[in-house]
Design a protein around this motif. Structure first.
Motif, mmCIF file in Angstrom:
data_model
loop_
_atom_site.group_PDB
_atom_site.id
_atom_site.type_symbol
_atom_site.label_atom_id
_atom_site.label_comp_id
_atom_site.label_asym_id
_atom_site.label_seq_id
_atom_site.Cartn_x
_atom_site.Cartn_y
_atom_site.Cartn_z
ATOM 1 N N ASP A 239 45.003 4.950 -12.714
ATOM 2 C CA ASP A 239 44.849 3.525 -13.022
ATOM 3 C C ASP A 239 44.490 2.680 -11.794
ATOM 4 O O ASP A 239 45.087 2.838 -10.724
ATOM 5 N N ASP B 245 52.601 16.331 -17.750
ATOM 6 C CA ASP B 245 53.884 15.723 -17.368
ATOM 7 C C ASP B 245 55.067 16.447 -18.014
ATOM 8 O O ASP B 245 56.077 16.731 -17.360
ATOM 9 N N VAL C 126 43.716 12.695 -15.453
ATOM 10 C CA VAL C 126 43.571 14.162 -15.429
ATOM 11 C C VAL C 126 42.233 14.581 -14.790
ATOM 12 O O VAL C 126 42.099 15.694 -14.280
ATOM 13 N N SER D 125 43.830 10.818 -20.014
ATOM 14 C CA SER D 125 44.824 10.097 -19.227
ATOM 15 C C SER D 125 46.220 10.503 -19.682
ATOM 16 O O SER D 125 46.397 11.477 -20.417
ATOM 17 N N GLY E 17 53.636 14.783 -13.452
ATOM 18 C CA GLY E 17 53.513 16.238 -13.416
ATOM 19 C C GLY E 17 52.127 16.756 -13.096
ATOM 20 O O GLY E 17 51.993 17.857 -12.549
ATOM 21 N N GLY E 18 51.093 15.967 -13.420
ATOM 22 C CA GLY E 18 49.723 16.442 -13.204
ATOM 23 C C GLY E 18 49.469 16.860 -11.762
ATOM 24 O O GLY E 18 49.104 18.018 -11.498
ATOM 25 N N PRO E 19 49.690 15.942 -10.807
ATOM 26 C CA PRO E 19 49.429 16.310 -9.410
ATOM 27 C C PRO E 19 50.329 17.455 -8.937
ATOM 28 O O PRO E 19 49.908 18.274 -8.112
ATOM 29 N N CYS F 70 40.129 7.630 -10.788
ATOM 30 C CA CYS F 70 40.582 8.417 -11.953
ATOM 31 C C CYS F 70 41.866 7.822 -12.491
ATOM 32 O O CYS F 70 41.957 7.454 -13.661
ATOM 33 N N GLY G 77 47.367 14.444 -20.249
ATOM 34 C CA GLY G 77 48.250 14.047 -19.144
ATOM 35 C C GLY G 77 49.712 14.271 -19.504
ATOM 36 O O GLY G 77 50.528 14.679 -18.664
ATOM 37 N N GLU G 78 50.025 14.032 -20.770
ATOM 38 C CA GLU G 78 51.393 14.258 -21.247
ATOM 39 C C GLU G 78 51.725 15.751 -21.216
ATOM 40 O O GLU G 78 52.855 16.134 -20.907
ATOM 41 N N HIS H 214 38.677 2.683 -18.287
ATOM 42 C CA HIS H 214 38.509 4.096 -17.898
ATOM 43 C C HIS H 214 37.070 4.563 -18.149
ATOM 44 O O HIS H 214 36.514 5.308 -17.350
HETATM 45 O O1 KG4 Z 1 44.821 7.315 -16.177
HETATM 46 P P1 KG4 Z 1 46.227 7.386 -15.726
HETATM 47 O O2 KG4 Z 1 46.549 7.013 -14.303
HETATM 48 O O3 KG4 Z 1 47.183 6.520 -16.602
HETATM 49 C C1 KG4 Z 1 47.077 6.347 -17.985
HETATM 50 O O4 KG4 Z 1 46.268 5.494 -18.412
HETATM 51 O O5 KG4 Z 1 47.801 7.102 -18.676
HETATM 52 O O6 KG4 Z 1 46.711 8.887 -16.010
HETATM 53 C C2 KG4 Z 1 47.974 9.338 -15.650
HETATM 54 C C3 KG4 Z 1 48.055 10.804 -16.028
HETATM 55 C C4 KG4 Z 1 49.431 11.395 -15.854
HETATM 56 O O7 KG4 Z 1 49.782 12.096 -17.005
HETATM 57 C C5 KG4 Z 1 49.262 12.324 -14.659
HETATM 58 O O8 KG4 Z 1 50.132 13.442 -14.679
HETATM 59 C C6 KG4 Z 1 47.827 12.738 -14.809
HETATM 60 O O9 KG4 Z 1 47.153 11.569 -15.224
HETATM 61 N N1 KG4 Z 1 47.256 13.210 -13.536
HETATM 62 C C7 KG4 Z 1 46.841 14.480 -13.331
HETATM 63 C C8 KG4 Z 1 46.451 14.563 -11.981
HETATM 64 N N2 KG4 Z 1 46.626 13.332 -11.399
HETATM 65 C C9 KG4 Z 1 47.123 12.513 -12.376
HETATM 66 N N3 KG4 Z 1 46.781 15.525 -14.178
HETATM 67 C C10 KG4 Z 1 46.321 16.692 -13.679
HETATM 68 N N4 KG4 Z 1 45.965 16.863 -12.386
HETATM 69 C C11 KG4 Z 1 46.001 15.835 -11.499
HETATM 70 N N5 KG4 Z 1 45.624 16.015 -10.226
#
Ligand code: KG4
Ligand code: ZN
Length: 332
Positions: free
Chosen positions: A301, A165, A270, A134, A177-179, A299, A161-162, A113
């Motif tokens: 994974d 979510d 995020v 994340s 939940g983020g998107p 952004c 991110g949690e 990342h």
């Molecule tokens: O980096 P990632 O793909 O996986 C990890 O390494 O955890 O991050 C996933 C996180 C999830 O919690 C998801 O809801 C959040 O990133 N996320 C977002 C958005 N797109 C993905 N959070 C806010 N706004 C977004 N557009």
């Protein structure tokens, strides 16, 4: 030098190819099946990686016009992440490495990342700050050079991110939940409800999101159904704003205490948030600093960042042994 990158730490099956330091292919298969369970089901995730990994790798090779015999090394995430998911990627890579007689290197997903910002960016200045946001981590890194990072702050409970979510789940929205929150908040009023912006005492670059999530839960339980339904976009927007303010408050504290740092990177899922990108612009203007964000596809994974993180090391002959085991709780 052609490096194949493989990422399978959670619910994305991804393969990338970097040729002489430049990304030439990045294929990501997102496992949509988890949506119906409201979160990632680890057993299903590993099964899906098994089903998809060969096609994903073949498709990255096709896109790059390379064949397996042209590869000089393979980089693979070995942690942190889900045990079963990591096992699929790591074992696949060990088999490929043995059969092609080329080295492989285990890469820390978090380091990946951090490197996602460097994929399309040759002008990196040091020292810089990287905010990694994340689904599993929220950390502030002081980056002195390519392989020299110091953790200066992180979340004391949930990751950002949690918070998205779990908040989305409270709001009855889908996973991830983020998107969903990002989308529904677009026309919402960020000042509709004043959610708290929790701070961690004596720790200006740390975060705490669990109280914020609980305050959303109590708030939604307190208001009646009609008020909730009519105002969900405003409630989402206010909640999202509180999460983002916590992140930018920490960056503001960095500007006060690290005045030799001019460049701020933000990476992780995020960083894809559209409101975060707007707030990053205001932050740049207000503090006369630069905020650099990866393209949206780097952004969340992806294997491009894994191959990127491995490149210099593999060029210098670094490789892993065949007894390398997955490390679900690996730290950076
Ligand atoms: O980096 P990632 O793909 O996986 C990890 O390494 O955890 O991050 C996933 C996180 C999830 O919690 C998801 O809801 C959040 O990133 N996320 C977002 C958005 N797109 C993905 N959070 C806010 N706004 C977004 N557009
Ligand atoms: Zn990640």
């Amino acid at each position: 030098m052609n490096i194949l990158g493989i990422e399978t730490s959670c619910d994305e099956t991804s393969a990338s190819i970097i040729s002489d330091g430049k990304l030439i292919a990045n294929v990501v298969y997102t496992q949509e099946i988890h949506k119906k369970y409201g979160g990632v089901v680890p057993e299903i995730a590993s099964q899906q990686h098994l089903n998809e990994i060969i096609d994903v790798v073949d498709s990255a090779l096709d896109k790059s016009n390379l064949q397996k015999k042209d590869l000089n090394g393979i980089a693979v995430t070995y942690g942190p992440g889900l045990m079963g998911s990591l096992l699929v990627g790591l074992n696949f890579v060990k088999a490929m490495s043995l059969s092609l007689n080329i080295p492989f290197l285990g890469v820390n997903h978090l380091e990946g990342h951090l490197y996602s910002n460097y994929i399309d960016n040759d002008n990196i200045s040091f020292p810089n700050i990287c905010l990694l946001v994340s689904g599993g981590h929220t950390q502030v890194w002081l980056i002195k050079n390519y392989n020299e990072f110091t953790l200066i702050g992180e979340t004391t409970d949930d990751a950002a991110g949690e918070a998205f979510d779990k908040g989305a789940r409270i709001l009855g929205l889908n996973y991830p939940g983020g998107p969903e929150i990002d989308k529904i908040s677009k026309n919402g009023n960020i000042r509709y409800h004043n959610f708290p912006r929790p701070k961690v005492k004596n720790s200006p670059y740390s975060f705490s999101f669990s109280g914020l999530k609980t305050s959303l839960l109590y708030y939604t339980q307190k208001i009646d159904n009609l008020e909730f339904k009519n105002n969900i976009k405003h409630i989402s927007a206010s909640y999202q704003e509180a999460i983002l303010d916590c992140l930018f408050n920490a960056l503001e504290n960095v500007t006060t205490n690290y005045n030799d740092v001019n460049d701020f990177y933000i990476s992780g899922g995020v960083a894809a948030n559209s409101r975060l990108r707007v707030k990053a612009k205001s932050f740049e203007e207000k503090f006369n600093k630069k905020i650099i964000l990866p393209k949206l596809e780097y952004c969340t994974d992806n294997a491009a960042m894994i191959a990127m993180a491995s490149y210099q090391k593999m060029m210098n002959g670094q490789k892993s042994n065949y007894d390398l085991a997955p490390s679900p709780n690996l730290k950076l």
